[in-house]
Design an enzyme around this catalytic site. Structure first.
Site, short mmCIF file in Angstrom:
data_model
loop_
_atom_site.label_atom_id
_atom_site.label_comp_id
_atom_site.label_asym_id
_atom_site.label_seq_id
_atom_site.Cartn_x
_atom_site.Cartn_y
_atom_site.Cartn_z
N ASP A 109 0.88 -1.34 -0.02
CA ASP A 109 -0.15 0.17 0.01
C ASP A 109 0.91 1.23 0.09
O ASP A 109 1.64 1.44 0.82
CB ASP A 109 -0.87 -0.04 1.36
CG ASP A 109 -2.30 0.41 1.38
OD1 ASP A 109 -2.38 1.63 0.46
OD2 ASP A 109 -3.29 -0.12 1.57
N HIS A 351 -11.08 -2.24 4.08
CA HIS A 351 -10.97 -1.68 5.35
C HIS A 351 -11.44 -0.41 5.74
O HIS A 351 -11.20 0.04 6.96
CB HIS A 351 -9.35 -1.61 5.38
CG HIS A 351 -8.59 -0.66 4.92
ND1 HIS A 351 -8.52 -0.49 3.31
CD2 HIS A 351 -8.18 0.70 5.11
CE1 HIS A 351 -8.03 0.51 3.18
NE2 HIS A 351 -7.57 1.34 4.17
C1 GLC Z 1 -7.41 6.04 2.23
C2 GLC Z 1 -7.26 4.80 3.19
C3 GLC Z 1 -7.89 5.04 4.57
C4 GLC Z 1 -7.11 6.06 4.90
C5 GLC Z 1 -6.77 7.36 4.07
C6 GLC Z 1 -5.88 8.41 4.55
O1 GLC Z 1 -8.58 6.52 2.10
O2 GLC Z 1 -7.90 3.54 2.76
O3 GLC Z 1 -7.90 3.92 5.37
O4 GLC Z 1 -7.59 6.58 6.24
O5 GLC Z 1 -6.44 7.01 2.89
O6 GLC Z 1 -4.56 7.85 4.31
#
Ligand code: GLC
Length: 620
Positions: A109, A351
């Protein structure tokens, strides 16, 4: 059958990732191997065979980098170190190896819209206005209102409630953060900053053998540089939703193309970007057109946001929706690539959302829970695009119990929205927010994986305090129980993931045509092979292949999205059959494998659908 060892791509021409099955691992909650109540990379490695047996081709690992965990690792303080409770860089190497030896791949990620405030770059940037990295983040002077009070440079509302700006006493300026104040936005306008991002994050991990990235918040790197107030759409607040100011900005396609050509393409890395606030196909296509050389795939969020009250202020005020609304969204994102060089994705969990079976299925009885989880599985497995599963989806994990109070919620977003509701002093707002959180909160998908019925559900050793509470239902819903039950959701997933691969011209690459768009309980559609028919399918189970020469191979998918028995449409009619044509049942959620191949001969009406039953009929 599993893995990427099958002949690569469709008719040998398509890239491998189109028909691959991806599986997202949320590492804190997958498997704890060292007794600290927090999942880790060795724990994940110990479960790779489970994923391989399921039919997973690619593991997407949510962030494991060094982080103060203000937002569960989406606040990275060092991209080249691993947060110690997860393990080490060598553990990632071992994970890459564990995937590769099984013919699987690993993507990480990539969180590069922002860093943590603890990242060295930000520490330097905030050290003085003249620091060379000052412009690696977005700093602006204060404004003052008519009473002479200091106010932020713009009135924008952030994702996690409150303003997008935090005042820095030391250098007397505000910095921008679309998310928590611990997540300052990087300034992609700075070329030096972009180069550092490419080198420090992407090349570093690609050199170590990872196969690509899920790219966080990918359409927010280019902001509008005027930094002006958004128009007031919420008069009750000082902060206004402002995605038009910082989403899909003027240089976004230039930045993504540069990132791809400089950092991803040289390694053949696969990319899937998170594309929120972009609900129009004409805006999405430029990101995924292969000629544009930007991203391989994106996640478009219209379907997964169903039920939310909008992305900003009222997000957790639940808004009920109908099946026809859902079907229209799915049809839109299934068909938008037809006739283009773009590609799409299929997913119903991640998630950042509640569990699919709790939101779109029916958990009111064990029978309905199982039936609806399988029908959701069949729905996902028959849709066009690259399929992404989320950990626990394959065993029908459900939302946290409704009896759990706010003290069980850990996510910064849930807690901030709840605090905002409490601050309003309005009991209805508080109750509505809690109701919305019970359905939609990000926490639901983040509780520990239910491996078995031992204390701590096999996620951690008995007696260990887990970072989030184990679900009350773990004795009933767990992987061990489902592995030995031929009728389980897990075994159904295994079966349909194989069918999806075997008939990929229909399910992965086929065209999509919605039927019965207004029907309130049945979701039905036709998938058709993009190629002319030939009888080239392997003939299985001794069933004769009725090729219907001259016609395209097609599947009719009929899914009962209700707890009531429903009349089924006349499937023979949809196929436009001649008297001699035989229609074959490829799969039903309510039959096991032996019953497959039931035919719908001449003058046979299509049997009614049982509660939450799903079926696929084929014309070959
Ligand atoms: C994306 C992620 C999320 C996170 C956000 C900030 O939306 O999936 O979990 O809080 O980015 O990085």
């Amino acid at each position: 059958m599993n893995g990427l060892h099958h002949e690569n791509g469709y008719l040998g021409k398509e890239p491998w990732w189109k028909d691959a099955t991806f599986y997202q691992v949320y590492p804190a909650s997958f498997k704890d191997s060292d007794g600290d109540g927090w999942g880790d990379i060795p724990g994940l490695i110990s479960k790779i065979d489970y994923l391989h047996d399921l039919g997973v081709d690619v593991v997407w690992l949510s962030p494991v980098f060094e982080s103060p965990q203000a937002d569960m690792g989406y606040d990275v303080s060092d991209y080249q170190k691993i947060y110690a409770p997860y393990g080490t860089v060598e553990d990632v190497d071992a994970l890459v190896e564990a995937c590769h030896v099984r013919g699987m791949k690993l993507i990480l990620d990539l969180v590069v819209n922002h860093t943590s405030i603890e990242h060295g770059w930000f520490k330097e940037s905030r050290s003085s206005k003249t620091n060379p990295k000052r412009d690696w983040y977005i700093w602006k002077p204060a404004r003052y209102n008519s009473e002479g009070q200091r106010i932020p440079p713009t009135n924008w509302r952030g994702y996690f409630a409150g303003p997008t700006w935090t005042w820095d006493e030391h250098t007397q300026e505000y910095y921008l953060h679309l998310y928590a104040s611990e997540q300052p936005d990087l300034n992609w306008e700075s070329e030096a900053c972009r180069e550092a991002i490419y080198d420090n994050t992407m090349r570093f991990w690609l050199e170590r053998g990872v196969d690509g990235f899920r790219i966080d918040t990918v359409n927010k790197y280019s902001k509008r540089t005027e930094y002006v107030d958004a128009s007031i759409t919420d008069p009750s607040s000082t902060c206004q939703p402002a995605p038009e100011m910082w989403c899909n900005g003027p240089r976004i396609h230039e930045f993504i193309h540069e990132m791809r050509t400089k950092a991803l393409e040289p390694y053949g890395a696969v990319s899937v970007g998170e594309l929120s606030n972009t609900p129009h196909p004409s805006q999405v296509l430029p990101y995924v057109s292969s000629a544009a050389r930007e991203l391989d795939m994106v996640f478009e969020f219209s379907m997964i946001r169903l039920g939310t009250g909008g992305m900003f202020g009222p997000k957790y005020t639940y808004v009920p929706f109908t099946l026809p609304q859902m079907k229209a969204i799915v049809a839109k994102w299934q068909t938008f690539i037809e006739g283009t060089d773009g590609w799409t994705t299929v997913f119903c969990e991640n998630h950042d959302n509640g569990r699919a079976v709790s939101r779109f299925g029916d958990c009111s009885t064990p029978e309905l829970w199982q039936a609806s989880a399988k029908t959701l599985a069949l729905w996902q497995a028959t849709l066009t695009g690259t399929l992404f599963l989320y950990q626990g989806q394959e065993i029908g994990m459900t939302n946290m119990p409704a009896t759990w109070g706010i003290d069980k919620y850990k996510d910064v977003e849930s807690l901030n929205f709840y605090a905002e509701a409490v601050a309003s002093g309005d009991q209805k707002t508080i109750a509505d927010t809690m109701h919305g959180l019970r359905i939609l909160a990000r926490d639901h998908s983040r509780i520990p994986f239910q491996w078995d019925d031992s204390p701590n559900a096999g996620f951690a050793e008995k007696g260990v305090k887990t970072w989030m509470q184990i679900h009350d239902e773990y004795r009933d819903i767990n992987a061990a129980k489902q592995l030995v039950d031929q009728d389980s959701i897990l075994n159904f997933y295994k079966r349909i993931l194989q069918l999806r691969k075997k008939y990929k011209d229909l399910f992965v690459f086929g065209t999509f045509r919605l039927l019965q768009g207004e029907h309130k309980a049945i979701f039905s559609y036709v998938k058709e092979s993009p190629h002319e028919t030939s009888n080239s399918y392997p003939q299985t189970n001794g069933h004769s292949v009725n090729g219907h020469d001259g016609r395209k191979r097609a599947a009719v998918v009929v899914l009962n999205f209700s707890k009531d028995k429903q009349e089924c449409l006349d499937v023979r009619d949809v196929f436009d059959c001649n008297d001699n044509d035989t229609i074959r049942l490829l799969v039903s959620t309510q039959h096991n494998e032996d019953d497959e191949g039931l035919t719908l001969g001449k003058n046979t009406s299509t049997p009614a659908l049982q509660p939450w039953e799903g079926r696929v009929y084929v014309n070959f």
